[in-house]
Structures are given as structure tokens and as C-alpha cells.
Design an enzyme around this catalytic site. Structure first.
Site, PDB file in Angstrom:
ATOM      1  N   HIS A 146       0.797  -1.236   0.000  1.00 29.75           N
ATOM      2  CA  HIS A 146       0.000   0.000   0.000  1.00 29.75           C
ATOM      3  C   HIS A 146       0.828   1.284   0.000  1.00 29.75           C
ATOM      4  O   HIS A 146       0.365   2.323  -0.440  1.00 29.75           O
ATOM      5  CB  HIS A 146      -1.023  -0.006   1.141  1.00 29.75           C
ATOM      6  CG  HIS A 146      -0.468   0.310   2.491  1.00 29.75           C
ATOM      7  ND1 HIS A 146       0.075  -0.645   3.317  1.00 29.75           N
ATOM      8  CD2 HIS A 146      -0.371   1.481   3.168  1.00 29.75           C
ATOM      9  CE1 HIS A 146       0.480  -0.076   4.443  1.00 29.75           C
ATOM     10  NE2 HIS A 146       0.228   1.207   4.384  1.00 29.75           N
ATOM     11  N   GLU A 167       3.621   5.271  -3.265  1.00 27.28           N
ATOM     12  CA  GLU A 167       3.717   6.617  -2.676  1.00 27.28           C
ATOM     13  C   GLU A 167       5.122   6.945  -2.181  1.00 27.28           C
ATOM     14  O   GLU A 167       5.592   8.066  -2.329  1.00 27.28           O
ATOM     15  CB  GLU A 167       2.732   6.701  -1.503  1.00 27.28           C
ATOM     16  CG  GLU A 167       2.567   8.118  -0.998  1.00 27.28           C
ATOM     17  CD  GLU A 167       1.557   8.183   0.137  1.00 27.28           C
ATOM     18  OE1 GLU A 167       1.755   9.004   1.022  1.00 27.28           O
ATOM     19  OE2 GLU A 167       0.585   7.417   0.114  1.00 27.28           O
ATOM     20  N   ASP A 168       5.797   5.951  -1.580  1.00 20.83           N
ATOM     21  CA  ASP A 168       7.058   6.248  -0.880  1.00 20.83           C
ATOM     22  C   ASP A 168       8.318   5.753  -1.575  1.00 20.83           C
ATOM     23  O   ASP A 168       9.423   6.020  -1.106  1.00 20.83           O
ATOM     24  CB  ASP A 168       7.026   5.626   0.535  1.00 20.83           C
ATOM     25  CG  ASP A 168       5.933   6.248   1.390  1.00 20.83           C
ATOM     26  OD1 ASP A 168       5.500   7.352   1.064  1.00 20.83           O
ATOM     27  OD2 ASP A 168       5.511   5.610   2.374  1.00 20.83           O
ATOM     28  N   ASP A 188      -4.770   0.279   7.768  1.00 25.47           N
ATOM     29  CA  ASP A 188      -3.584   1.155   7.773  1.00 25.47           C
ATOM     30  C   ASP A 188      -3.711   2.212   8.874  1.00 25.47           C
ATOM     31  O   ASP A 188      -2.807   2.442   9.675  1.00 25.47           O
ATOM     32  CB  ASP A 188      -3.477   1.819   6.383  1.00 25.47           C
ATOM     33  CG  ASP A 188      -2.335   2.828   6.286  1.00 25.47           C
ATOM     34  OD1 ASP A 188      -1.288   2.601   6.905  1.00 25.47           O
ATOM     35  OD2 ASP A 188      -2.504   3.849   5.582  1.00 25.47           O
ATOM     36  N   ASP A 247     -24.194   1.769  32.633  1.00 20.81           N
ATOM     37  CA  ASP A 247     -23.889   0.708  31.662  1.00 20.81           C
ATOM     38  C   ASP A 247     -22.432   0.749  31.218  1.00 20.81           C
ATOM     39  O   ASP A 247     -22.116   1.099  30.091  1.00 20.81           O
ATOM     40  CB  ASP A 247     -24.851   0.767  30.466  1.00 20.81           C
ATOM     41  CG  ASP A 247     -24.931   2.147  29.849  1.00 20.81           C
ATOM     42  OD1 ASP A 247     -24.387   3.088  30.449  1.00 20.81           O
ATOM     43  OD2 ASP A 247     -25.537   2.277  28.768  1.00 20.81           O
TER      44      ASP A 247
END
Length: 735
Positions: A88, A92-93, A154, A274
Site C-alpha cells: 500500500h 507513494e514512498d 492502515d 452501563d
């Protein structure tokens, strides 16, 4: 700072260990050839991120492996998603391109990774990069929901490992998470992930409250466990007697949901009853599910008295995100209300793993609520006119809303968010019906467009060809579809009117001997404080800017040449401007300079509060508390306008406005005691005081001037000590 010693051999061993754990998590969904695909993706990710490290100093590859692990284990996704999760960040990197990804892994993987890759490039300064990125991600969602699911995995891993980041980055990411990603996880049915994201966001945006509630929960843990054991003992034995296979256990509520309850009801932690829910998970066949759920409900309500107003049946009518469960609240053995959730193993898997599990069980249910929701997202995205920020806000509004079911005159069922109006229903049927709607009949009775619909209403829409969308419609419609269609109609209308205004302005400028060019138009728009030239033309056409106003502009232009057209020059101008107050109380920016600012009235920060600066378009820098109700929206949409801020040490003698809400039992002289503590004991000035008493219950809202949080806490403590006062809380807005 000590040098970070890297043990390459130990790291490689750890990477292998994590990769093996990932394969074990993928095992249930693996088919022939899948293992090789995952290995190929892992090798590419390992090689691409080889030189990269996380802020903690760990190898970067730990992150994609962890994201893939969450996708497999906690969301239940298959091989394609695991491959995408591992890759992923590669496009981009690193130097790897989408074309290379497509060549190695195919079109589907490349498309998902493209949806996960952020947009780069130049933006309109009035837009928001975060909103644009979110919109791009949703464009891919329309084709493949796995984009969002991997993005959530992510985000969850980033939130779990955020302690090494700079404070301002933590705030931006945490705010964006609570504003968009937690509601999105909720909408996709990922309740466990939604709760964890909310808790982690709160841990960074409001650490003091988070630690306080966590500590309190820990202190009461043994007591709570004993209560749960006493409650579920009799339930288990009757289920066994009747031959019903089921797990029964207590589940603690999330810190965020406890805080939400404390805030909404203005009650202290001790009064939140609760703190946990009892869950019954039945092991039964699909055809017996409904019968078994109601059978268990009957057993529990025979043992414990139910609250008739608190029965929620999502077994007969599942929520739009596929959630099915039976919820009831019963009176426990110690006079305490307890929420009980009854569901089957299949329903529980859908509740825990949301969309992925829903897909698995979907064969018999092709037209599910979730598919309808994705269709709505597609429709929203097709309205390309919409500004990305408007889109994100509208989208967010439709994430958390519970559904109501409305019938057409022919008996067709239409699902709408809670709070929807007759006009929302009209737009849901068709955009043209919404645009020409003049009224509606609800259950055969004539109602206005703004009428709020109730579950089970039957609605008939009345239209007229002379009708067109109005500006005030936006104030009462709630669905994203209605909002975006009204906005685009109004924009079209505004554009037509603005065209006429442009010609009028051209003539007026000619008579004033002002050249009609872009530069002058921008100057005039700035002078009248309009965001765009179109707004200027529109207001000229509407007669709001006449010849007299333009003559005043021409006169002022001769005396000053001041412009602040560029956002960047606006920032630098503010930074150069030294605060003219007697004492500099707040330091702003990366190097903490003394800059002009104003305190935001929505949260009234006082010294000692955790704060940040926000650069507004027209009002300079505003200082907000990080726990301000508006903070998450500002940080999520305009992260680039957030400035670091901290209190200087010299503000002791300056007073700051804050609000206190006091609740108690009404008694003679109570107001006198309160004002004595505030004015005499603490020498604090009161700006406003509003008090109401109803049936012996006293409620007061007091705005006071204090110097810092320590003084405020001591004041609140002393007020709580007054006999008859049951609660003192600080509230945000100057109401």
C-alpha cells in the site's frame, strides 16, 4: 541523544517471524497459488522499503506486514487485499510505479493501490488536501470496497503506533480519525475497529480524560467481573437445561462511549450505569436464527425485568450496514440496568468483521442495505460540481445515522437516515421529484417539506413544475443526496445571475473610470469580503452593491494599496505582527513566536488547557482547546492551517472566560452559597449567571473569569462540596 544501534540479524529474524504470523492469519482464505502471490508482494515490499525506518527506529516493513495482518485477522479479507496491504505504501514512498505493479500483480491490485495512494500536486488554497484525498479514496470505493477496508487497517496500525510522532501530527491524525475513519468503520459494520479508533483518538486529543476513565475502569474491574458472573450464572444454567448452545459473557464499553455518555447527560463517571454489556452468542442453523434469538430473549426477561422502552429489534429489520442483533435493557440483581445483546454466531461475525463477513453470507441476499449504501456513495460522487469539503461533511453526516423505514404510496420500502424530512424522501425517490417538490402527504395528511418522518410513515410527494430548489432547503434536509442536488441547482442558478451581474459591474466600473481586469475584480471582491469574483457578480446583480458602494471603494483604493490576496502572505503578515497586549500569554508556531491571536468562543481555552492555533481566512489566528467540539473537524479538513501553540509562563494575572454547569437539589440560599464560593473564597468574577429550577432540581450555567486550569479545578472541587450540589462540569461554548 544516544546512537541507535541496529542489529540487522535480529531484525531479519523478527521480519521472518512476523511474515509467518501473517501467513497463519491468511490460512482460512488461502487457495492454490495464493501463497506465492503473497510471497511475491512481501519480497517487493521488503526490497522497496529496505532503507526506510519508522519514527520509532524500527524497519518500515513492520508497518505493511501489520496492516496486512489486521486486514486478514480482524477484518477477514482475502489474498488480493493482503497483497494490496503489503504494497500500500510502495507507489507513494518508493520509486516503484503503478505500471510496474499492474505488470506484476494485475489491474485489480493496481487500481486498489492507486486508491490508497495520496494525491500530490498543487491545490486551490481554499480547498483541503485531506478532503481531496478522502474523496479520491471513495471514488475507488465505488468500484472496490477493499480500498476503504485496507485504509482502515492502515489507519488502525498508525493509531496504535503513534507515540513516536510529533504532538501536532498526533493531533491532526487523531482528529481526522475520529471525524472520518471511526464513523466509516461504523458504517461498514466494523464495530470493534470503530471503538478502538475512537478510544485511540481520545487518548491523544484528550489524554487527561482518557487516563481518568481508564483508571476508574481499572479500579472497578474486580467488582464488575463479580457482577457479570452473578448475572450470567442463572442465564447459562437455563440455556443448558433447554439445550441451547450459546456463549454468554460481559463486554466492557469503550472509554470513548463512556465519556460521550458523561458529556451528553452531564453526569460524573460514578453515575454511568452501563459500563459493560452482556452478550449472548447462539450456535444455531440459519433457518432457526430468529426463533432462537427470541427464545433467549424470553429466558432473560423471565429472569430479569426488562425496560419496555429499550428493546431494539435488528433481527427482523437489520441496520443498513448489515448489523443484526436483539438488544434489551434489564434490571440486574443489584438494582442496576444492564444492556443485553442477543445474536447468533453468523450475526456476530458480521458485527465484528462487517463488510467482509457480510459478503461471505451474501449469496441469498443480493440487494442488501450495504449495496444500497455503496450505490448512494456512487451517486454522491457523480455530482462532480461539489467542493471536496462539502462532500466530506455531507458524507460524514450520513455515516453515523441510524435508519428509518418509509413506505411509498405503492408500499415500496425506502431506507432513510434518522431525522430525514419529507423533502429528503422526495430526493431519494428521484432528483427531479425533489427539485420540484412543494409538499407531501404523510399517512394521508398534508405536511410541509421540512416535516420530520417517523419509522413506518407512508409518504406521497406533491410536485409543481414551477417549483425550484431554495437556499433555505439546505437548513433542514439531512441526506447527502438531497444536499448535493440542491447545492448544484443553486450553483447553476447563481452562475446565471452572476453572468448578468458581471455585465452590470463592467458598466459601473467604466463610469467610475476603473479598468475592468482580473486584478481589480479581485481587489473589489476582497474589499467587500467576498470569497470569489462570482460572489461579487452575484451580489451586484442582486443590487447589494450599488454605485455608491463602488465609489467608496474607489476612494479607499487611492489611500491604500493593501492587499492580502495570497494565503501565504497572509500567514507571514500575521507572524510578523507582534502581540500588542500587556502580557504575551500564548506562543505560536514551530519556533513559538509572539503573534496576534484571539481565543475561540466555542471552547474558551484557559491557561493549562492543551491548545492549538488555527489560521482562519478572515479572522487571523484563533486558539482552540484540543478537546474543543470543533477541533476534530478543523484538523481533519484543514491540517495544513493548524499551528502549534503553548501558554507562556507569564499569564498569571490575566483572566479567561469559561463556563460551569451546576446541577443539584434546590434549597433555600443555594445560589447565595454558590456565589460566595466563587466571588469571596476564590475572588473570581462572574460574567453571567442563568439558573432554572424544576420540580426540586436546580440547574445553573455560570460564565466566570479564571486565571488557569488549576484555579478552575479547585473552584469546581469547592462548589461540589456545597451541600445539595450533585454535579459541576465545565462546558465548552459560551451559551
Amino acid at each position: 541523544m544516544e546512537d541507535y544501534v541496529i542489529d540487522i540479524e535480529a531484525e531479519n529474524k523478527e521480519i521472518r517471524k512476523r511474515y509467518r504470523a501473517l501467513l497463519r492469519a491468511c490460512k482460512p482464505t488461502l487457495q492454490r497459488g495464493d501463497k506465492q502471490e503473497i510471497r511475491k508482494a512481501f519480497d517487493l515490499a521488503l526490497e522497496s522499503h529496505q532503507e526506510m525506518r519508522r519514527k520509532s527506529g524500527e524497519p518500515y516493513i513492520y508497518h505493511p506486514i501489520a496492516v496486512a495482518q489486521i486486514a486478514a485477522e480482524e477484518i477477514g479479507l482475502g489474498t488480493t487485499s493482503i497483497v494490496c496491504a503489503l504494497l500500500h505504501d510502495v507507489v507513494e514512498d518508493t520509486a516503484i510505479t503503478l505500471t510496474e505493479i499492474e505488470a506484476q500483480f494485475g489491474k485489480k491490485v493496481a487500481r486498489i493501490i492507486d486508491g490508497l495512494t495520496k494525491i500530490s500536486g498543487i491545490f486551490d488554497p481554499n480547498s483541503s488536501m485531506q478532503a481531496e484525498n478522502f474523496r479520491k479514496m471513495l471514488l475507488t470505493l465505488a468500484d472496490d470496497v477493499r480500498v476503504i477496508l485496507i485504509k482502515l487497517a492502515d489507519r488502525l496500525h498508525n493509531m496504535r503506533t503513534m507515540e513516536f510522532m510529533a504532538r501536532h501530527k498526533q493531533l491532526k491524525i487523531a482528529s481526522e480519525t475520529s471525524y472520518l475513519y471511526a464513523p466509516l468503520a461504523h458504517r461498514l459494520g466494523l464495530y470493534a475497529i470503530k471503538s478502538e479508533l475512537e478510544d485511540l483518538s481520545m487518548k491523544y486529543t484528550d489524554p487527561d480524560t482518557y487516563k481518568f476513565i481508564a483508571r476508574k475502569l481499572n479500579e472497578k474491574k474486580a467488582e464488575r467481573e463479580k457482577f457479570v458472573a452473578d448475572f450470567i450464572g442463572p442465564v447459562k444454567s437455563i440455556l443448558e437445561e433447554q439445550g441451547i448452545k450459546a456463549q454468554v459473557f460481559g463486554r466492557p464499553k469503550s472509554i470513548f462511549s463512556i465519556w460521550n455518555k458523561m458529556r451528553k447527560k452531564s453526569i460524573p463517571f460514578e453515575e454511568v450505569y452501563d459500563l459493560f454489556a452482556i452478550r449472548v452468542i447462539i450456535d444455531t442453523s440459519t433457518e432457526r436464527e430468529k426463533t432462537e434469538c427470541w427464545k433467549v430473549y424470553s429466558i432473560i426477561t423471565d429472569l430479569y425485568r426488562p425496560n419496555p422502552d429499550r428493546l431494539r429489534d435488528w433481527v427482523s429489520s437489520p441496520k443498513g450496514n448489515g448489523y443484526e442483533s436483539l438488544h434489551t435493557t434489564v434490571m440486574g440483581p443489584r438494582g442496576q440496568w444492564v444492556e443485553v445483546q442477543i445474536r447468533t454466531k453468523r450475526m456476530n461475525e458480521i458485527a465484528e468483521k462487517g463488510f467482509a463477513a457480510h459478503w461471505k453470507y451474501k449469496e441469498s441476499n443480493s440487494d442488501s442495505g450495504l449495496d444500497q449504501w455503496i450505490q448512494k456513495v456512487r451517486n454522491m460522487l457523480s455530482s462532480s460540481e461539489q467542493n471536496a469539503l462539502d462532500f466530506v461533511d455531507d458524507f460524514k453526516m450520513n455515516l453515523f445515522s441510524d435508519e428509518i423505514f418509509i413506505f411509498t404510496p405503492k408500499g415500496t420500502l425506502v431506507q432513510l437516515p434518522n431525522g430525514a424530512t419529507a423533502l429528503d424522501f422526495a430526493f431519494e425517490i428521484h432528483s427531479d421529484i425533489g427539485a420540484t417538490c412543494i409538499g407531501a402527504k404523510v399517512n394521508h395528511k398534508l405536511v410541509p417539506l421540512s416535516h420530520h418522518l417517523q419509522n413506518g410513515d407512508q409518504v406521497e410527494i406533491i410536485t409543481s413544475s414551477k417549483q425550484s430548489p431554495k437556499e433555505d432547503w439546505l437548513s433542514f434536509v439531512v441526506t447527502a443526496k438531497a444536499k448535493s442536488k440542491i447545492r448544484s441547482s443553486l450553483k447553476e442558478e447563481k452562475r446565471r445571475v452572476a453572468e448578468d451581474g458581471k455585465e452590470v459591474l463592467e458598466r459601473k466600473l467604466k463610469s467610475l473610470k476603473i479598468t475592468y481586469n482580473t486584478d481589480n475584480i479581485n481587489k473589489i471582491a476582497n474589499y467587500f469580503k467576498y470569497a470569489s469574483s462570482q460572489d461579487l457578480f452575484y451580489n451586484v446583480a442582486k443590487g447589494l452593491i450599488d454605485a455608491k458602494s463602488l465609489r467608496e471603494y474607489a476612494a479607499s483604493e487611492k489611500t491604500t494599496t493593501h492587499t492580502h490576496n495570497q494565503f501565504s502572505s497572509h500567514i507571514s503578515g500575521l507572524v510578523e505582527k507582534i502581540n500588542k497586549k500587556d502580557v504575551d500569554t500564548i506562543l505560536i508556531g514551530d519556533d513559538y513566536q509572539k503573534v496576534d491571536y484571539t481565543l475561540a468562543p466555542c471552547c474558551n481555552p484557559i491557561p493549562g488547557d492543551d491548545i492549538f492555533g488555527f489560521l482562519t481566512v478572515n479572522d487571523g489566528i484563533k486558539i482552540h482547546r484540543t478537546s474543543c467540539p470543533n477541533a476534530s473537524k478543523l484538523m481533519a479538513n484543514y491540517g495544513y492551517r493548524i499551528l502549534k501553540a503553548k501558554w507562556a509562563s507569564s499569564q498569571a494575572q490575566i483572566s479567561f472566560l469559561t463556563g460551569l454547569r451546576i446541577v443539584g437539589i434546590d434549597d433555600v440560599g443555594l445560589v447565595n452559597k454558590i456565589t460566595n464560593v466563587i466571588s469571596k473564597d476564590f475572588n473570581v468574577n462572574i460574567r453571567s449567571l442563568s439558573i432554572s429550577s424544576n420540580e426540586g432540581i436546580f440547574e445553573g450555567n455560570i460564565m466566570v473569569f479564571v486565571n488557569h486550569t488549576e484555579q478552575l479545578e479547585n473552584l469546581m472541587k469547592n462548589l461540589k462540596d456545597i451541600s445539595g450540589i450533585t454535579g459541576v462540569t465545565r462546558y465548552d461554548a459560551d451559551l
